[in-house]
Scaffold this active site. Sequence first.
Site, PDB file in Angstrom:
ATOM      1  N   GLU A 274       0.819  -1.210   0.000  1.00  0.00           N
ATOM      2  CA  GLU A 274       0.000   0.000   0.000  1.00  0.00           C
ATOM      3  C   GLU A 274       0.856   1.264   0.000  1.00  0.00           C
ATOM      4  O   GLU A 274       0.632   2.187   0.781  1.00  0.00           O
ATOM      5  CB  GLU A 274      -0.959  -0.016   1.202  1.00  0.00           C
ATOM      6  CG  GLU A 274      -1.883  -1.222   1.199  1.00  0.00           C
ATOM      7  CD  GLU A 274      -2.977  -1.176   2.259  1.00  0.00           C
ATOM      8  OE1 GLU A 274      -2.713  -0.701   3.363  1.00  0.00           O
ATOM      9  OE2 GLU A 274      -4.104  -1.618   1.951  1.00  0.00           O
ATOM     10  N   ASP A 353      -8.796  -8.729   3.552  1.00  0.00           N
ATOM     11  CA  ASP A 353      -8.476  -7.712   4.547  1.00  0.00           C
ATOM     12  C   ASP A 353      -9.467  -7.676   5.705  1.00  0.00           C
ATOM     13  O   ASP A 353     -10.270  -6.746   5.780  1.00  0.00           O
ATOM     14  CB  ASP A 353      -8.437  -6.335   3.849  1.00  0.00           C
ATOM     15  CG  ASP A 353      -7.792  -5.272   4.702  1.00  0.00           C
ATOM     16  OD1 ASP A 353      -7.209  -5.611   5.736  1.00  0.00           O
ATOM     17  OD2 ASP A 353      -7.868  -4.090   4.315  1.00  0.00           O
ATOM     18  N   GLU A 381     -12.611  -2.142  12.086  1.00  0.00           N
ATOM     19  CA  GLU A 381     -12.539  -1.353  10.850  1.00  0.00           C
ATOM     20  C   GLU A 381     -13.664  -1.694   9.871  1.00  0.00           C
ATOM     21  O   GLU A 381     -14.369  -0.817   9.405  1.00  0.00           O
ATOM     22  CB  GLU A 381     -11.188  -1.578  10.182  1.00  0.00           C
ATOM     23  CG  GLU A 381     -11.093  -0.903   8.826  1.00  0.00           C
ATOM     24  CD  GLU A 381      -9.752  -1.117   8.136  1.00  0.00           C
ATOM     25  OE1 GLU A 381      -8.848  -1.712   8.732  1.00  0.00           O
ATOM     26  OE2 GLU A 381      -9.632  -0.670   6.984  1.00  0.00           O
TER      27      GLU A 381
HETATM   28  C1  BDP Z   1      -6.159  -2.116   6.021  1.00  0.00           C
HETATM   29  C2  BDP Z   1      -6.388  -0.746   6.563  1.00  0.00           C
HETATM   30  C3  BDP Z   1      -5.174   0.130   6.496  1.00  0.00           C
HETATM   31  C4  BDP Z   1      -3.965  -0.608   7.050  1.00  0.00           C
HETATM   32  C5  BDP Z   1      -3.811  -1.935   6.338  1.00  0.00           C
HETATM   33  C6  BDP Z   1      -2.718  -2.828   6.917  1.00  0.00           C
HETATM   34  O1  BDP Z   1      -7.444  -0.164   5.828  1.00  0.00           O
HETATM   35  O2  BDP Z   1      -5.453   1.300   7.215  1.00  0.00           O
HETATM   36  O3  BDP Z   1      -2.828   0.140   6.932  1.00  0.00           O
HETATM   37  O4  BDP Z   1      -4.980  -2.681   6.444  1.00  0.00           O
HETATM   38  O5  BDP Z   1      -3.062  -3.844   7.519  1.00  0.00           O
HETATM   39  O6  BDP Z   1      -7.165  -2.913   6.553  1.00  0.00           O
HETATM   40  O7  BDP Z   1      -1.553  -2.548   6.755  1.00  0.00           O
END
Ligand code: BDP
Length: 664
Positions: A274, A353, A381
């Site tokens: 990401e 996720d 989340e």
């Molecule tokens: C996702 C979240 C993000 C996190 C990412 C992670 O939206 O904010 O940074 O996972 O696990 O679920 O690195």
Amino acid sequence: MMIDEMWLQKNKLKKLLSQEVFFLDLVKEDAVSLRLRKELIEWLGLTVSTDRAQATIVLVVNPELSVNAEAYEIQENLIKGASSSGLLYGFYNFLRLKLRGKKLEESSEPSQALRMINHWDQVDGTIERGYAGESIFFGTPGSNDNTDTGSFALREIKGDIFRNDFTRLEMYGRFLASIGINAISLNNVNVRGLGTNLIVSPYIEKVGEIARLFSGFGIKTFLSINWAAPRLIGGLRTSDPLDEAVCAWWKKVIGHIYDVVPDFGGFVVKADSEGEPGPYQYGRNHADGANMLAESFAPHGGLVIWRTFVYNSQTDWRNRKNDRAKAAYENFMALDGDFADNVILQIKFGPIDFGVREPLMPLFGALKKTNQMMEFQVTAEYLGHQIDLNYVLPQWLEIIHTDNYGLAKDTVKENSPLAANSGFVAIGNVGMDENWCGNKLAQANFYGFGRMCWNNDLTAAEILREWLDMTFVDVDERAKKTIYELLMTSNQTYEAYTTPLAIGNMIVPHYHYGPSINGYEYDRWGSYHFADRNGLGVDRTMVTGTGYSGLYAPELAEIYEDINKTPDELILFFHFVNYDHLLHNGKTLIQTIYDLHFEGYNKVLEFQKSWQALEGKIDEITFRNVSQRLELQVQNAKNWRDQINTYFYRMSGVEDKYGRKIFN
Ligand code: BDP
């Protein structure tokens, strides 16, 4: 401000134990036994005698109790621990039995070696995906404004980045130890701004102070790092893991950390994910990156916890061949056996996720020569932001008990070459909020995560009963039963009115609360539902789809490959399904979608009604706290019901069999 004591009711415990005289029989005084003494004398104000003959309750360290140093045994008024940590756990579990009025008899050792909480706390005091106020570690005293601004840029920081509220941290350490958590990382895995500097002076000294407090509770402290630190704060031109200057820089930094924090746990690393930097930028792989750090940690006994949440977050949605679900497998499977002994791969439980319904990540079972930890998310989340009720233990337990067809019964531990370097980890859900979790009932997930790590065989119902008995200690059984029933069905209810049948993301992008059916559909994040006038779902079969189902053991692959064998609750994850397809429940897909959304919403109305009946039967603060959230949940469930049902009615043109109101 009254800080909530969660499941450890001090006054009640004092009352139950005030007549007792304690005696501590220790092998040596270490940080944990000193803490134990403090817990008795300072926290609970109890009598500790130096004369064993006077004692009514004896706590003893006996290394012969078990090879597992964390084991304990409780027999009436004798509590034994295989080490001081074992004894501390024995003590807290004794308190649980006492509070619940149970027989004082229990012998136990943890199922998982590492039981960890990751904090996504940032140095400006905000928490990424936090729903309970600001960070308990960082931020300015008095500030508690964790508003989701829609951007993850840090706020301006003035002065000290640490909150320095050691009273709060001490309470937190107690909660963690009482459920057996033995490791935490303090800062967000997306390491921004001054967060990069936590590993060096002058910040590491304060991390050391925090770590010392947690050491007493048997907890090791870890930090998340920014892969580009050598470049960003080390003055180097590169962060290439094979560059000598880079290795030397990390070695120096890690050596210095151990001078300041002698029992430092290690690093948590989110790399090449990401948008975060990582070894791929230099043409190196994840083993190159992790092993380079591991070498510097080895002499100190430290660990490198390396996350597998690596996928292409710049996907072209036009390309139907790309499948994010396969990404972790594709990035890490070929490296099985290449990681150093003190590296652990931290792997999300499912392939996408932390969704409300995902199958088990296929790396579990497949990886056999790599230490691993399974990652969960306590902070809600995708599960309702600690507004909507969602006791998530039923979902987690189903995941950890997924039949992996002989790939290893206890997948995580048995497939890790060093069982001591394996376990469970979760993103925490606490903040500066008075009740720590925003929603009082969200404490059950925090409690439950620890208990699940400690004993994989506990059921969701048992864990919930424990938490209820301890938290609502003087509340009558009928009222507790109401809360029990509400929470036990909350996870399936949330699933029903949001995204059942493993549809995947239809949630408001970025913010992740509330419906947005096509929010991610024409975007780069790789999570799609592909709905059209015929049906919806992702074809992940080997024959016609992305081939994802073939990543499982043959027995499981065969089930997921076949639309008629795939269980209903996962069907849209593996198949594109026509609206008129008959599911195992005997109904068509479209009718199932309608029914679940109507039922889900109705169930929330029932939740609200049951909760209202608790007025006067539980404390006023909790009553109001949950009432307010239930009002929001009703609105949320209504939005989901109406948007989803309307959308699929328009797409399919099929009427609801029962003629209920669909807003078309
Ligand atoms: C996702 C979240 C993000 C996190 C990412 C992670 O939206 O904010 O940074 O996972 O696990 O679920 O690195």
